[in-house]
Design a protein around this motif. Sequence first.
Motif, PDB file in Angstrom:
ATOM      1  N   PHE A   1       0.832  -1.204   0.000  1.00 39.29           N
ATOM      2  CA  PHE A   1       0.000   0.000   0.000  1.00 39.29           C
ATOM      3  C   PHE A   1       0.866   1.252   0.000  1.00 39.29           C
TER       4      PHE A   1
ATOM      5  N   VAL B   1       3.785   1.647  -1.084  1.00 42.31           N
ATOM      6  CA  VAL B   1       4.455   1.850  -2.372  1.00 42.31           C
ATOM      7  C   VAL B   1       3.535   2.541  -3.374  1.00 42.31           C
ATOM      8  N   LEU B   2       2.231   2.309  -3.240  1.00 37.80           N
ATOM      9  CA  LEU B   2       1.305   2.864  -4.222  1.00 37.80           C
ATOM     10  C   LEU B   2       0.851   4.285  -3.887  1.00 37.80           C
TER      11      LEU B   2
ATOM     12  N   ARG C   1       0.869   8.015  -3.774  1.00 44.04           N
ATOM     13  CA  ARG C   1       1.576   9.006  -4.574  1.00 44.04           C
ATOM     14  C   ARG C   1       1.890  10.314  -3.838  1.00 44.04           C
TER      15      ARG C   1
ATOM     16  N   PHE D   1       9.123  -8.969  -4.213  1.00 47.70           N
ATOM     17  CA  PHE D   1       8.588  -7.614  -4.176  1.00 47.70           C
ATOM     18  C   PHE D   1       9.659  -6.629  -3.689  1.00 47.70           C
TER      19      PHE D   1
ATOM     20  N   ILE E   1      11.149  -3.303  -5.575  1.00 44.50           N
ATOM     21  CA  ILE E   1      11.205  -1.962  -4.983  1.00 44.50           C
ATOM     22  C   ILE E   1      12.633  -1.446  -5.033  1.00 44.50           C
TER      23      ILE E   1
ATOM     24  N   ARG F   1       4.021  -1.603 -11.916  1.00 41.92           N
ATOM     25  CA  ARG F   1       4.168  -1.299 -10.497  1.00 41.92           C
ATOM     26  C   ARG F   1       2.925  -1.740  -9.725  1.00 41.92           C
ATOM     27  N   LEU F   2       1.774  -1.512 -10.365  1.00 40.84           N
ATOM     28  CA  LEU F   2       0.522  -1.935  -9.734  1.00 40.84           C
ATOM     29  C   LEU F   2       0.493  -3.449  -9.571  1.00 40.84           C
TER      30      LEU F   2
ATOM     31  N   ALA G   1       2.724  -4.644  -6.776  1.00 41.32           N
ATOM     32  CA  ALA G   1       2.185  -4.399  -5.436  1.00 41.32           C
ATOM     33  C   ALA G   1       0.909  -5.203  -5.182  1.00 41.32           C
TER      34      ALA G   1
ATOM     35  N   LEU H   1      -0.402  -8.410  -2.196  1.00 37.90           N
ATOM     36  CA  LEU H   1      -1.637  -8.129  -1.456  1.00 37.90           C
ATOM     37  C   LEU H   1      -2.643  -9.250  -1.632  1.00 37.90           C
TER      38      LEU H   1
END
Lengths: 118, 498, 332
Positions: free
Chosen positions: B22, B24-25, B27, C162, C166, C262-263, C266, C270
């Motif tokens: 979370f 990382v996302l 902005r 992951f 990063i 990137r989505l 991540a 999850l």
Amino acid sequence: MEILELYNYWVFAILLMIGFYAVTAKLNLVKKLIGLSLFQSAVFLLYISMGPVEGGTAPIFHADVTGRVFSNPLPSVLILTAIVVGISTLALGLAIIVRIKEAYDSVEENEIRELDRQ
Amino acid sequence: MSVEAYHLAVLQVVVPLLSAPFVVLLRPRGLAWAAASAASAMAFAIAVSLTAGVLSGDEYRYAVGGWAAPYGIEIRVDALTSLLLLVVTGASLVALLAGRRSLDVDIDDARQPLFYGAWMLALAGLAGIVVSADAFNIFVFMEVSSLASYILIAAGPNRRALPATFKYLVMGTIGATFYLIGVGLIYMMTGTLNLADMAQRVHEVADQRPVLAAAGFIIVGLALKAAVFPLHAWLPNAYTYAPHAVTVFLAACATKVQIYVLLRFDFLVFQGNLPGHEFQFSHFLMPLALLAILLASGVAMMERNLKRLLAYSSVAQIGYIMLGVSLLSATGLSAGIIHIFNHALAKGALFLAVACLGMHIQGLRLGDLAGAAKRMPWTMAAFVIAGLSLIGIPGTAGFVSKWLLISAALAEGSLGIAVVAVVLIGSLMAVVYVWRVVEAAYFQSPQAGSPEGRHEAPPMLLVVTWAAVLGNVYFGLAPGLPIKLSQAAAASLLQHLP
Amino acid sequence: MTVFTVFFIIFLLTLMVITALAIVQTKNLFAAAMLSGIFSLMSAMIFFLLDAADVALTEAAVGAGISTVLFLGALALTAENERAGTAGRAAALAVVTVITAVLVYATFDMPRLGDPNAPAQLHVAPWYLEKTPEYIDVPNVVTAVLASFRGYDTLGETFVVFTAGIGVLFLLGKAPVGQPKVSPAMTFAGKTGLRHYQIPRVVGRLLIPFILLFALYVQFHGDYSPGGGFQAGVIVAASVVLYALLEGEEQARQALPAWLLRLMAATGPLIYGFTGVACMLLGGNFLDYSVLAHDPVHGQHYGILVIEAGVGVTVTGVLISIFHSFAARGAK
């Protein structure tokens, strides 16, 4: 048969040490990382050699399993994880080397140490 | 125990772990920091309630996936675990709260979500190591925390952070791989990966060579990761060139977690099973610990860079922890374990003060500190008190561990006298290197052209620093909680001895 | 194991030692990277002969595939030859000798290869073999152990991937200050790729759909045969690398933009983690998939399917992001 019984483990020890030598003695950072991944790969051999059972097959139950012997699944599971850890470390290490090259214009440990001393 | 409390042990890992993607996302500027701090605060709250549960006699055992050990992976929390959890989550929270402004300077906005994501992963990895009761699972979380800490250190503003990180990466990977080899050899001889199960099954094969080799690989591998002298080469530069907030976090807990694994593994699996192992362990570690105290303190006395001075002091302090442990008595062990807690307090506070100084002073060589006491009086006062705790002056947390260590050593007879002598000499050396900083800041006149007047660190950073400093005083005057935890931990480790 | 297999294994092991020595010896880093790819292929063969089919597949895809690509990407940005030699050779050799001696000394008490009475075969392993049909009911026991019995390890492993993603994005995401020199070896970083070479282009484009199909097979057939989310992710990443080779880095980037990758990187972890949390909310322990359906065995099936998907998404997103990070660094 006799010779194979421990040969795997000896090769593991030799490969481990070839990798270790490259990591510690080589000055080029990329070469160090290649040595490091060799060092990690040797451990895969140690674990996988614990898997097979005489007369067994890979632990996948296809048809009738009665009376068949299967090899140990656990070392495979552990090494799958270790392979992933290895490639992740490698990717991160290479990214650091690229940044070092940009910052110092060198990937040789002795030259970098020299530049830092100034 | 309620259902919620039952799950707490696993939530200690899951909360920071799942917050990372979370973070990382996120902005917009500042949001990633806020989310990371919130998750960190939650992790600290979980650690506190676990500790409260442990003190009231609860034992947390959790079968992940519902599979009982040794077939599944088990999580356990006891006194030693909860002490480490307090240190890890507390250090993370404090460093995040304190570090926001200085990290804004070091790391550009676009990369901040990635940085704080890595921070959460480092926290989750360290917590995961601490609660795990499975030898291979410890390796997995060791790698999560190590990879994440490489990222955190590489974020340092000076280019020297990069070679320092590379060295840490190489030596850390060698250490972890040695550990993995050791675990493999034990698995080969016992067929299990669960630590408690291993302890029972290793007894029958204790005289077999692979087990002896495994003990060697595991001890050396973990000693390398814990920066036990003389395997500490990666530590000084990594701590020196990391961003200040990262140094606060990692210096307070990263090596201690490795020491924890070493203690847990060695006492549970090897001591009491391998004949004569306790003597080998003690005879191997004690000389190293004594040398670490003397030599690393000596280097710190000569060092001119403030952060590296404190990093070498950390190598010496790891020596005190190992010294207490190598005495193998209840008092010695609890002295070593309580020093894990107290040193985290003292060194954490010192590096926080360094972070304050770093807001206005570039370079952080001792020469650059001239006049710092006039410009940043609150910061330097905090540094002095934390420094007193590092030395071990009565009334501070550091004194408690030194006192316990000396009383444990005196119970050992003539050998103990020599140990006490080294502890006292080491403390005197600490006086010298702390004094060098104080002298530079209080008694040297600033160079011409440097700015005049008061110019303190940002309020948030200063408040957190002082909170840590007051923690040193509080746990120096009322050391009940850490003493209780460390005595319980020592007793549970020693019950495995014959 | 037949006598032939035994000799083949001995032959391969010996060849691996020789390759490893050559890797250390050569000054040409490009050659060293290629040789380590070959080394990985040989280990994959040995793993296969030692009944570890899943590991063999992974080692071939990772060691010979992805890590070679990463080495080439990094070499193009750094240097192709080693300049300095070695330092502290005597000390390194001394340490190496001691450790080798310890290890070889240890081997003599080790259970022999294939010994059915070795401790490793007697305690936990038979339980997995016996209980998998009852509790999980998937044919591939490796998948059962990986995804369920030791699913927490695999969760950690997904987060390791992951973390690496990063890290590479953090380190190489920002444009460098100077203009790095681009080596011609970095062909896949070129803007146009192999667009002017018709035959590889046509053949390559034909291959890509099949590679993707194979990846889907590996992803969803992991319960039955070797494979699973990790291997599938690696194969998808490989197809994107091939696409970038053929059409140029820019095209590949447009097909799968950075934000999407990137989505994915991540979201995958999850998916895995929240499957575990869902199990908790439904009254089970973390990652106890049995509670996901009325029938515990069905629950295990659903759980394994979902977490394998999470792993696949993570690995795809991370590996392609890493590849782009290295390639884009060169293209500037």
